[in-house]
Design a protein around this motif. Sequence first.
Motif, short mmCIF file in Angstrom:
data_model
loop_
_atom_site.label_atom_id
_atom_site.label_comp_id
_atom_site.label_asym_id
_atom_site.label_seq_id
_atom_site.Cartn_x
_atom_site.Cartn_y
_atom_site.Cartn_z
N ASP A 12 -6.63 2.04 13.77
CA ASP A 12 -5.49 1.93 14.56
C ASP A 12 -4.57 3.45 14.54
O ASP A 12 -3.82 3.56 15.16
N GLY A 13 -4.70 3.92 13.06
CA GLY A 13 -3.88 4.87 12.75
C GLY A 13 -2.58 4.50 12.31
O GLY A 13 -1.66 5.44 12.02
N VAL A 14 -2.29 3.29 12.20
CA VAL A 14 -1.06 2.93 11.54
C VAL A 14 -0.96 3.48 10.15
O VAL A 14 -0.15 4.27 9.61
N ILE A 15 -2.15 3.48 9.36
CA ILE A 15 -2.21 3.95 8.15
C ILE A 15 -3.10 5.27 8.20
O ILE A 15 -4.38 5.04 8.97
N GLN A 16 -2.20 6.34 7.92
CA GLN A 16 -2.90 7.63 8.48
C GLN A 16 -4.05 8.01 7.38
O GLN A 16 -4.92 8.59 7.49
N ARG A 17 -3.50 8.03 6.01
CA ARG A 17 -4.36 8.37 5.09
C ARG A 17 -4.01 7.78 3.59
O ARG A 17 -2.87 7.27 3.81
N ARG A 18 -4.62 8.11 2.50
CA ARG A 18 -4.13 7.59 1.41
C ARG A 18 -4.25 9.05 0.58
O ARG A 18 -5.05 9.59 0.39
N VAL A 19 -3.10 9.28 -0.11
CA VAL A 19 -2.95 10.70 -1.05
C VAL A 19 -2.54 10.38 -2.22
O VAL A 19 -1.98 9.34 -2.56
N ALA A 20 -2.74 11.41 -3.09
CA ALA A 20 -2.04 11.37 -4.53
C ALA A 20 -0.62 12.15 -4.24
O ALA A 20 -0.81 13.23 -3.72
N LEU A 56 0.82 -0.99 0.08
CA LEU A 56 0.10 0.13 -0.01
C LEU A 56 0.93 1.21 0.04
O LEU A 56 0.26 2.47 -0.41
N GLN A 57 1.96 1.13 0.42
CA GLN A 57 2.83 2.45 0.45
C GLN A 57 3.50 2.63 -0.98
O GLN A 57 3.74 3.62 -1.18
N ALA A 65 -1.70 2.62 -3.51
CA ALA A 65 -2.82 2.43 -2.61
C ALA A 65 -4.14 2.22 -3.63
O ALA A 65 -5.02 2.17 -3.19
#
Lengths: 161, 161
Positions: free
Chosen positions: B46-54, B14-15, B18
Amino acid sequence: MALDKIDRKILTLLQKDATMPVAEIGRKVGLSTTPCWRRIQKMEEDGVIQRRVAVLDPAKVNVGVTVFVSVKTNEHNEAWMRKFAGVIDEFPEVVEFYRMSGDVDYLMRVVVPDIGAYDSFYKKLISKINLTDVSSAFAMGQIKYTTALPLDFAIVVDDDK
Amino acid sequence: MALDKIDRKILTLLQKDATMPVAEIGRKVGLSTTPCWRRIQKMEEDGVIQRRVAVLDPAKVNVGVTVFVSVKTNEHNEAWMRKFAGVIDEFPEVVEFYRMSGDVDYLMRVVVPDIGAYDSFYKKLISKINLTDVSSAFAMGQIKYTTALPLDFAIVVDDDK
DNA sequence: GCCACTCACGCAAGATTATTGCGGAAATAC
DNA sequence: GTATTTCCGCAATAATCTTGCGTGAGTGGC
């Protein structure tokens, strides 16, 4: 490759949250789904949008410490630079790497769990490549970090609206 | 909040990208869609993934130049720091901002189209807040830049596999 | 001024993907 | 050994993406 006001609005939204449905983006920029989708598609083809990624919380994956490492060298040639770049690429701890003008020749941002891990990284690094002058500066806190680039400078054709 | 091997595989994917369908992620990590989806869901909660961005191409939006700005100050107090942080927040050109230990007190990364634009930024900045010692270092080139954090340090419970 | 052309838009259908409900197997606790 | 918990997978449903097609605005040629 020029972007109008709507394109920039779309990019602003996608830089904040790339999970937003195209329909909702369209609604926010005053467009229906299809033309909005086509604009996004085009910007991806043009490479304006490079990719979409998940951004993690550094502390939650145990890399809460950032260190800036400055490197000076006497080796001012292309071949050495490529070698250095190749070495750095192998280190996932190095998340940014720049060739600088002025006092220092290279600057990198390194993320690690703590000072001890940084020392391990440092020793590993100097074992892979010979560096004459290295200096490390520790960040005590990250006050701001964003992947969103400013769009105020983007090339525009018509900007009536 | 501990992550096992599968979680870390998912995060690695995902890094990078995404947009990958959950079904495909599942296939790559050896899981069917549902449990894979639930893991992702949990890591977002849990906030491990904060968000998905372009992620955009800096050159394509005309901010191909990076400048590192070091600031030293005599104002070593919480209130001033907050004010400074507030001022910096208003500048979209500043994409990173750190409180440092050692020689310099603050370090920021600024993105602009060219030297002239940096000068404009600089003048605007010093008009908003009084800074005693500022020094700028220009990046001649970005050799590496990634939003992907290393997962080698993440907390693990069972790591049999 | 009128026609041909291009371009961007929107609707509606079809294809993919995300999300939920449900039941079963493995691990753990008592 | 049984109860409990946890994680898995299948299958159905819901949401979203993607494409085909037709329309209207704007532009250039004449």
